[in-house]
Design a protein around this motif. Sequence first.
Motif, PDB file in Angstrom:
ATOM      1  N   HIS A  11      -2.074  -2.078  -7.550  1.00 56.25           N
ATOM      2  CA  HIS A  11      -2.282  -3.299  -7.019  1.00 56.25           C
ATOM      3  C   HIS A  11      -3.467  -3.731  -7.320  1.00 56.25           C
ATOM      4  O   HIS A  11      -4.253  -4.695  -6.746  1.00 56.25           O
ATOM      5  CB  HIS A  11      -2.437  -3.211  -5.393  1.00 56.25           C
ATOM      6  N   ASP A  81       0.790  -9.559  -7.293  1.00 58.28           N
ATOM      7  CA  ASP A  81       0.523  -9.075  -5.904  1.00 58.28           C
ATOM      8  C   ASP A  81      -0.946  -9.091  -5.756  1.00 58.28           C
ATOM      9  O   ASP A  81      -1.581  -9.046  -4.806  1.00 58.28           O
ATOM     10  CB  ASP A  81       1.261  -7.557  -5.353  1.00 58.28           C
ATOM     11  N   TRP A  82      -1.737  -9.123  -6.906  1.00 60.41           N
ATOM     12  CA  TRP A  82      -3.335  -9.031  -6.695  1.00 60.41           C
ATOM     13  C   TRP A  82      -3.823  -9.857  -5.811  1.00 60.41           C
ATOM     14  O   TRP A  82      -4.948  -9.506  -4.927  1.00 60.41           O
ATOM     15  CB  TRP A  82      -3.811  -9.102  -8.197  1.00 60.41           C
ATOM     16  N   ASN A  84      -2.953 -10.623  -3.011  1.00 64.14           N
ATOM     17  CA  ASN A  84      -3.015 -10.097  -1.715  1.00 64.14           C
ATOM     18  C   ASN A  84      -3.882  -8.954  -1.387  1.00 64.14           C
ATOM     19  O   ASN A  84      -3.972  -8.207  -0.401  1.00 64.14           O
ATOM     20  CB  ASN A  84      -1.674  -9.706  -1.187  1.00 64.14           C
ATOM     21  N   TRP A  85      -4.552  -8.274  -2.497  1.00 60.58           N
ATOM     22  CA  TRP A  85      -5.248  -7.020  -2.751  1.00 60.58           C
ATOM     23  C   TRP A  85      -6.716  -7.155  -2.870  1.00 60.58           C
ATOM     24  O   TRP A  85      -7.604  -6.160  -2.910  1.00 60.58           O
ATOM     25  CB  TRP A  85      -4.750  -6.313  -3.437  1.00 60.58           C
ATOM     26  N   ALA A  88      -9.094  -5.769  -0.505  1.00 60.53           N
ATOM     27  CA  ALA A  88      -8.696  -4.278  -0.273  1.00 60.53           C
ATOM     28  C   ALA A  88      -9.142  -3.380  -1.187  1.00 60.53           C
ATOM     29  O   ALA A  88      -9.513  -2.454  -1.175  1.00 60.53           O
ATOM     30  CB  ALA A  88      -7.067  -4.048   0.191  1.00 60.53           C
ATOM     31  N   GLN A  99     -10.405  -2.274   3.390  1.00 61.28           N
ATOM     32  CA  GLN A  99      -9.788  -1.464   2.748  1.00 61.28           C
ATOM     33  C   GLN A  99      -8.516  -1.031   3.240  1.00 61.28           C
ATOM     34  O   GLN A  99      -8.244  -0.847   4.632  1.00 61.28           O
ATOM     35  CB  GLN A  99     -10.498  -0.121   2.432  1.00 61.28           C
ATOM     36  N   LYS A 100      -7.314  -0.845   2.493  1.00 59.95           N
ATOM     37  CA  LYS A 100      -6.102   0.073   3.301  1.00 59.95           C
ATOM     38  C   LYS A 100      -5.973   1.115   2.985  1.00 59.95           C
ATOM     39  O   LYS A 100      -5.460   1.838   2.029  1.00 59.95           O
ATOM     40  CB  LYS A 100      -5.025  -1.136   2.248  1.00 59.95           C
ATOM     41  N   ARG A 124      -5.740   6.168  -1.081  1.00 58.45           N
ATOM     42  CA  ARG A 124      -5.551   4.745  -1.505  1.00 58.45           C
ATOM     43  C   ARG A 124      -5.851   4.805  -3.168  1.00 58.45           C
ATOM     44  O   ARG A 124      -4.932   4.380  -4.020  1.00 58.45           O
ATOM     45  CB  ARG A 124      -6.535   3.913  -0.973  1.00 58.45           C
ATOM     46  N   GLU A 128      -2.724   4.442  -6.229  1.00 52.01           N
ATOM     47  CA  GLU A 128      -3.023   3.329  -7.015  1.00 52.01           C
ATOM     48  C   GLU A 128      -3.016   3.431  -8.571  1.00 52.01           C
ATOM     49  O   GLU A 128      -2.413   2.682  -9.321  1.00 52.01           O
ATOM     50  CB  GLU A 128      -4.574   2.511  -6.939  1.00 52.01           C
TER      51      GLU A 128
END
Length: 390
Positions: A11, A81-82, A84-85, A88, A99-100, A124, A128
């Motif tokens: 992500h 999708d970056w 949305n991250w 995070a 952070q997720k 996480r 990744e």
Amino acid sequence: MLRYFTAGESHGEALVAFLSGMPAGLKVNQAFVDRELWRRQQGYGRGGRMKIERDRAHILSGVRHGCTIGSPIAVLLENKDWKNWTEALPVEPGDPAKQKRVASPRPGHADLAGALKYNFPEARYVLERASARETAARVAIGALAKLLLRELGIEVLSHVVAVGGAAVEKEVAWPAIAELYQREEVLLNCADASAETRMKEEVDRVLQTGDSVGGVFEVVAHGVPPGLGTYAQWDERLDALLAAAVMSLQAVKAVEIGSGVAAATSPGSAVHDEIGYEKASGFNGFTRTRNNAGGIEGGVSNGEEIRVRGYLKPISTLRRPLQSVDFASREPVKAAYERSDVCVVPAAGVAAEAMVALTLARCALEKFGGDSMGETQRNCQGYLRQLREY
Ligand SMILES: Cc1cc2nc3c(=O)[nH]c(=O)nc-3n(C[C@H](O)[C@H](O)[C@H](O)COP(=O)(O)O)c2cc1C
């Protein structure tokens, strides 16, 4: 020497692949590279992410005016999708509250082993990088290896042999595999229509039950001359190099060359491929009645098609999660769930094509050398003439 690396988080902002050692003057067909990336994203049983991503290879270096220039090639693949991250997974310290966290390790993933190894309090960062999103970067540079091999008369493709308990019953010939490449609807990338229907039923069943399924793909390299790889040193054997390359793919738990698995329980007379001679046939007239060896004997390509199978375990992330333990409290909990595919056998086959192509390109360049395509092709042609005149 052909060398390659990838970098990037699943992500994160982008994936990057580096490929060095390609001769100058190889025509790079961007549409071909992007179609390979598209093929990796297809297949019945893929998750939601495939709908937001449409990968495109952004070549940063090593290709000018449509051709390689002998310099290292860097390819960037944006992660759509970056956006949305960014909070995070920031590069800078950022806000820890955003952070997720992956609070409980998922069985079958690198989560627990990776967190222990790198001393992370949760998983996480592990997932990744351990994620198979990384295979997109391999497919991009694998496409370049395929373009090189094409110039030497070699094609590499794959097809699906089994999904769960549904399997094709006999060997699939090259023309049927080549036909699959033309499909716009990949489904399960299986050349046998009735087996493919049964495979789809396997996927539907696990979709309904919140489970997942594995299977078997086969990569076929067509047009490989005898003489790639060698028995002279253990780490130069073609079978060993291919096994490592395919086994390096996420979820591949066994690799088979030719009919290697059945061979272990069969008598020698039913296994080894008898040799004949027909003057005009193949690279130099020597023929085989069958190809149980999968095109490799003694770690050397023997002029038959190279056939490598990868056996995939079922996808580890389950909608009906398995038991785990909370990283912080050590209390029993259900494993974390993150959007996931339930079946990836066709996509894994495409990633394995890339790994096989990179391996064969490396061996071909070791055998033929050359800093420009003209030189590589001339050396290859000279060797093919030697074979014809043998
Ligand atoms: C093309 C491809 C896509 C994958 N997609 C997923 C996925 O969506 N969810 C998942 O749990 N595992 C997926 N996997 C498998 C995991 O990445 C893999 O099982 C995990 O990283 C642990 O590595 P290992 O199975 O090699 O031990 C995928 C594998 C491949 C080859």
